[in-house]
Design a protein around this motif. Structure first.
Motif, PDB file in Angstrom:
ATOM      1  N   ARG A 131       0.862  -1.179   0.000  1.00 39.69           N
ATOM      2  CA  ARG A 131       0.000   0.000   0.000  1.00 39.69           C
ATOM      3  C   ARG A 131       0.900   1.231   0.000  1.00 39.69           C
ATOM      4  NH1 ARG A 131      -2.227  -3.840   3.163  1.00 39.69           N
ATOM      5  NH2 ARG A 131      -4.396  -4.422   2.755  1.00 39.69           N
ATOM      6  N   LEU A 132       0.478   2.247  -0.697  1.00 32.24           N
ATOM      7  CA  LEU A 132       1.302   3.450  -0.809  1.00 32.24           C
ATOM      8  C   LEU A 132       1.539   4.061   0.562  1.00 32.24           C
ATOM      9  CD1 LEU A 132      -0.185   5.172  -3.996  1.00 32.24           C
ATOM     10  CD2 LEU A 132       1.944   3.886  -3.792  1.00 32.24           C
ATOM     11  N   HIS A 133       2.810   4.254   0.887  1.00 31.67           N
ATOM     12  CA  HIS A 133       3.159   4.806   2.181  1.00 31.67           C
ATOM     13  C   HIS A 133       3.010   6.324   2.191  1.00 31.67           C
ATOM     14  CE1 HIS A 133       5.884   1.084   3.100  1.00 31.67           C
ATOM     15  NE2 HIS A 133       4.592   0.817   3.188  1.00 31.67           N
ATOM     16  N   ASN A 134       2.839   6.855   3.383  1.00 35.70           N
ATOM     17  CA  ASN A 134       2.674   8.303   3.529  1.00 35.70           C
ATOM     18  C   ASN A 134       3.950   9.060   3.181  1.00 35.70           C
ATOM     19  OD1 ASN A 134       0.706  10.353   4.433  1.00 35.70           O
ATOM     20  ND2 ASN A 134       2.278  10.842   5.953  1.00 35.70           N
ATOM     21  N   ASP A 135       5.113   8.409   3.339  1.00 34.85           N
ATOM     22  CA  ASP A 135       6.362   9.121   3.085  1.00 34.85           C
ATOM     23  C   ASP A 135       6.490   9.552   1.625  1.00 34.85           C
ATOM     24  OD1 ASP A 135       6.678   6.625   2.031  1.00 34.85           O
ATOM     25  OD2 ASP A 135       8.596   6.183   3.006  1.00 34.85           O
ATOM     26  N   MET A 136       5.885   8.803   0.697  1.00 36.23           N
ATOM     27  CA  MET A 136       5.923   9.222  -0.705  1.00 36.23           C
ATOM     28  C   MET A 136       5.151  10.523  -0.907  1.00 36.23           C
ATOM     29  SD  MET A 136       4.322   7.447  -4.124  1.00 36.23           S
ATOM     30  CE  MET A 136       2.710   8.167  -3.781  1.00 36.23           C
ATOM     31  N   PHE A 137       3.983  10.625  -0.310  1.00 37.16           N
ATOM     32  CA  PHE A 137       3.173  11.831  -0.464  1.00 37.16           C
ATOM     33  C   PHE A 137       3.835  13.028   0.222  1.00 37.16           C
ATOM     34  CE2 PHE A 137       0.247   8.273  -0.924  1.00 37.16           C
ATOM     35  CZ  PHE A 137      -0.455   8.633  -2.063  1.00 37.16           C
ATOM     36  N   VAL A 138       4.437  12.795   1.385  1.00 34.73           N
ATOM     37  CA  VAL A 138       5.137  13.885   2.080  1.00 34.73           C
ATOM     38  C   VAL A 138       6.342  14.336   1.269  1.00 34.73           C
ATOM     39  CG1 VAL A 138       6.431  14.484   4.162  1.00 34.73           C
ATOM     40  CG2 VAL A 138       4.333  13.134   4.343  1.00 34.73           C
ATOM     41  N   PHE A 139       7.073  13.368   0.711  1.00 31.77           N
ATOM     42  CA  PHE A 139       8.235  13.680  -0.119  1.00 31.77           C
ATOM     43  C   PHE A 139       7.840  14.574  -1.298  1.00 31.77           C
ATOM     44  CE2 PHE A 139      10.849  12.802  -3.818  1.00 31.77           C
ATOM     45  CZ  PHE A 139      12.142  12.876  -3.335  1.00 31.77           C
ATOM     46  N   LEU A 140       6.820  14.185  -2.030  1.00 28.77           N
ATOM     47  CA  LEU A 140       6.425  14.943  -3.215  1.00 28.77           C
ATOM     48  C   LEU A 140       5.818  16.296  -2.844  1.00 28.77           C
ATOM     49  CD1 LEU A 140       4.871  12.063  -5.375  1.00 28.77           C
ATOM     50  CD2 LEU A 140       7.120  13.146  -5.633  1.00 28.77           C
ATOM     51  N   LYS A 141       5.063  16.361  -1.757  1.00 31.12           N
ATOM     52  CA  LYS A 141       4.469  17.643  -1.342  1.00 31.12           C
ATOM     53  C   LYS A 141       5.545  18.642  -0.933  1.00 31.12           C
ATOM     54  CE  LYS A 141       2.721  18.149   2.764  1.00 31.12           C
ATOM     55  NZ  LYS A 141       3.415  19.355   3.285  1.00 31.12           N
ATOM     56  N   ASP A 142       6.471  18.186  -0.082  1.00 28.56           N
ATOM     57  CA  ASP A 142       7.536  19.080   0.364  1.00 28.56           C
ATOM     58  C   ASP A 142       8.452  19.470  -0.788  1.00 28.56           C
ATOM     59  OD1 ASP A 142       6.491  18.933   2.859  1.00 28.56           O
ATOM     60  OD2 ASP A 142       7.993  17.543   3.673  1.00 28.56           O
ATOM     61  N   ALA A 143       8.717  18.512  -1.691  1.00 25.36           N
ATOM     62  CA  ALA A 143       9.544  18.819  -2.854  1.00 25.36           C
ATOM     63  C   ALA A 143       8.891  19.880  -3.728  1.00 25.36           C
ATOM     64  CB  ALA A 143       9.798  17.549  -3.667  1.00 25.36           C
TER      65      ALA A 143
END
Length: 706
Positions: free
Chosen positions: A198-210
């Motif tokens: 399942r897609l982890h939250n760290d991917m979404f945080v990474f892309l948002k902050d980037a």
């Protein structure tokens, strides 16, 4: 033919009987070899060719095709940036030679991101290089990629960049994270590879902050490089496209419809669920919105899901989605490697300050923000590293420190009109002659002048009841103080005394004629409102005697008219004019008049401070006026207006330079603040570091240094 074994699912592998031209994943010369059983499982609709026919076809390949295959076989990756953010490729020529390219060749840039161990290098090898190990992979616990590596795929005309994995062991996690963002900003298409069920939250945080850091710190730098090379790219297409590659074994991917029911035969053949890109994009959008915002820096985010189960990864589906985005007309135009190299150099040179190895939030502002802190409150500048111009605080609030004297005045009228006009105390008005200004300074005090509103405050504008400027005229603000900026020394008090001394010495040298003029002018400045000005009095108001140039004019304290000494020799109390009950000079007519009585004295006059009015009663000449004003108050307030770095008068026993004992004429050097005799402080120089922008007294030593 016996040397070819099936490369697919049979174990042990059967002898291969056919080749699949459509599959190039496990291949020699981009052709897959299968046994008859494996070819019936998933390759029924593919182009299958018997091995014998394929071998005959391969003999007819042209020399150019063979050469191209040799280049592909010898294709290798080179280290672009190491883990210390150091460029290993120095210039465009070296990059072109390393990748067998020309410096003006237009290409796309594709990079890959993801957590360590998710097969990023393996994915790039199969998507672009037919499974050859162009990018190093590792079967051990040690990471296969350290730093950023680049290779060139001639088939898709793409620079492919492999990156170091997130969450891996690193000597400086923050530095590695910043390097990842530089590569992402350089890319036209960015892949995010994950094998999480399942897609982890760290991917979404990474892309948002980037996305946030990209918009705030990188977009302006990229626009500058593109404008320099006359490349017109709309702002909406400036950011890269993101392709999320999600591979699972047991869990349905986001683009799988839960309404689709698969038969046992379809499951046995590894059939995928029905794709639904719209549903996947909606799910990703909702996940980003749950974090507070959608990453607006990226021109598009696409999802590619693959459910492999226990079978090998289906790179065909992934390749199809990636190539579709690379070849899409909505992507940024291809750029030459010269532009790509210059962009990387610009980003790497600007954002290369030292970062603490302490773990920070993903793409923290500390990676890219100016590290300068306010000296009084510790607030950090909110602008980018190496910015031009003044620092800008994150917060508008600061605290006052006497050491830095960070309080400023803002014009009250301008502030009410929605403007901010900073003002400061001055000795005299703009455009006024120094002589007249210093004379007014001695009697009417300092002024505060606004560039738009003019003089908004004078410290001794009235004889009594003068209010401090903060009540009506100005608004005080506490401002930030940054390292390297000059503080604003509050030397106005000492400056006022210096100018009063100057006026005193100058007037004392004047002849009797100018002295009388000065006396009349000063008297008019401090006279009560009902007095007739001196310059309007040419004859005695009683005997009509004409006043000669040096004749003394006297004002009756009752009626305010001008008289000669003979017609104003009487005296009596004039309390209704505020002179109290002491006898004062009056004319003969007012002396015998009984129009006013003691009962007419109001509480306002009883409370009034008429000391300043009584001072004029003692004025004889302008020289004596200025002398009395200077000698008495100055001796009292000298220490109260002494700058902080000056040695107190009581501590000065001898000249700091010649060591001669001094008790009276003590002079301070405006540069070092030590006490000297008059013989050792004959020079005058501006001392801007101490707030003295005009020539002031300095010692002989400081005179040589300034």
């Amino acid at each position: 033919m016996s040397q070819y074994k099936c490369q697919f699912w049979c174990k042990p592998h059967n002898k291969a009987s056919v080749t699949c031209v459509d599959c190039g994943d496990f291949v020699f010369d981009n052709i897959a070899f299968l046994c008859q059983l494996c070819s019936e499982r998933q390759h029924q609709e593919h182009k299958l060719v018997p091995i014998k026919e394929y071998l005959e076809m391969s003999k007819s390949l042209t020399k150019s095709v063979i050469e191209e295959h040799k280049i592909q076989e010898t294709c290798k990756s080179v280290l672009l940036v190491d883990d210390c953010e150091t460029l290993c490729i120095k210039d465009v020529k070296q990059l072109a030679e390393s990748l067998h390219m020309t410096h003006d060749m237009p290409v796309n840039v594709l990079s890959i991101f993801g957590n360590t161990g998710d097969g990023k290098s393996h994915t790039l090898n199969h998507l672009f290089f037919g499974g050859r190990e162009v990018f190093a992979t590792s079967s051990s616990q040690k990471p296969g990629t350290i730093g950023m590596w680049v290779a060139y795929d001639s088939n898709s005309n793409t620079l492919v960049i492999d990156t170091e994995g997130l969450l891996g062991v690193s000597s400086n996690l923050n530095r590695r994270t910043r390097l990842l963002l530089k590569i992402l900003a350089l890319s036209d298409v960015a892949l995010y590879r994950t094998r999480a069920e399942r897609l982890h939250n760290d991917m979404f945080v990474f892309l948002k902050d980037a996305s946030n850091v990209y918009c705030e710190h990188f977009s302006s730098e990229l626009e500058g490089v593109l404008e320099k090379h006359n490349i017109d790219v709309p702002l909406c297409k400036l950011g890269p496209k993101v392709v999320v590659i999600h591979e699972t074994q047991y869990t349905d991917t986001l683009d799988c419809s839960t309404e689709t029911v698969l038969t046992d035969d379809q499951k046995a053949l590894g059939s995928s669920d029905k794709p639904s890109l719209q549903r996947a994009e909606e799910e990703i959008t909702s996940r980003f919105l749950a974090l507070g915002e959608y990453p607006k820096a990226f021109s598009k985010i696409r999802y590619v899901g693959v459910k492999s189960g226990k079978q090998p990864t289906d790179f065909d589906l992934i390749r199809e989605g990636v190539l579709e985005e690379l070849n899409s007309s909505s992507i940024r135009n291809r750029k030459s490697i010269a532009v790509i190299m210059e962009t990387l150099q610009v980003l790497n040179s600007k954002f290369s300050n030292t970062i603490s190895p302490r773990p920070l939030s993903t793409f923290s502002d500390q990676f890219f923000r100016c590290p300068t802190l306010c000296l009084t409150c510790g607030d950090q500048c909110r602008l980018s590293v190496s910015h031009e111009g003044k620092h800008s605080p994150s917060s508008s609030y600061c605290r006052y420190q006497h050491l830095h004297k960070n309080r400023v005045y803002i014009c009250g009228k301008c502030y009410q009109n929605g403007e901010r006009s900073e003002v400061m105390t001055k000795s005299y008005e703009e455009g006024e002659s120094p002589w007249s200004g210093y004379a007014k300074l001695a009697w009417s005090g300092y002024v505060i002048e606004c560039d738009q509103c003019g003089v908004i405050y004078r410290s001794r504008q009235y004889w009594y009841g003068n209010k401090p400027p903060e009540l009506d005229s100005v608004r005080t603000e506490i401002v930030h103080v940054w390292p390297g900026e000059e503080s604003k020394p509050e030397n106005l008090g000492r400056y006022v005394l210096d100018q009063i001394y100057s006026v005193s010495e100058t007037i004392g040298q004047y002849s009797a004629g100018p002295t009388q003029v000065v006396s009349d002018w000063i008297t008019d400045q401090v006279a009560p409102p009902y007095w007739v000005p001196n310059h309007l009095i040419s004859n005695c108001n009683s005997c009509r005697k004409e006043f000669v140039p040096l004749a003394q004019k006297h004002h009756c304290r009752a009626c305010g008219n001008g008289f000669c000494s003979d017609c104003s020799a009487q005296s009596k109390p004039v309390p209704w004019r505020g002179w109290g009950y002491e006898p004062v000079r009056v004319c003969d007519k007012c002396f015998i008049s009984t129009d006013h009585t003691d009962e007419e004295l109001t509480e306002e006059y009883l409370a009034a401070d008429i000391t300043a009015w009584k001072v004029t009663e003692c004025l004889k000449t302008a020289a004596s006026v200025v002398k009395s004003v200077v000698e008495v108050p100055a001796s009292i307030v000298t220490d109260s207006v002494r700058p902080d770095y000056w040695v107190p008068d009581v501590d000065i026993i001898e000249c700091y330079q010649c060591k001669i004992p001094i008790s009276q004429d003590k002079h301070h050097c405006r540069g070092c603040g030590q006490g000297f005799c008059s013989g050792c402080t004959t020079s005058k120089r501006p001392v801007p570091d101490r707030g003295w922008t005009y020539p002031v007294r300095v010692c002989d030593t400081c005179s040589l240094m300034l």
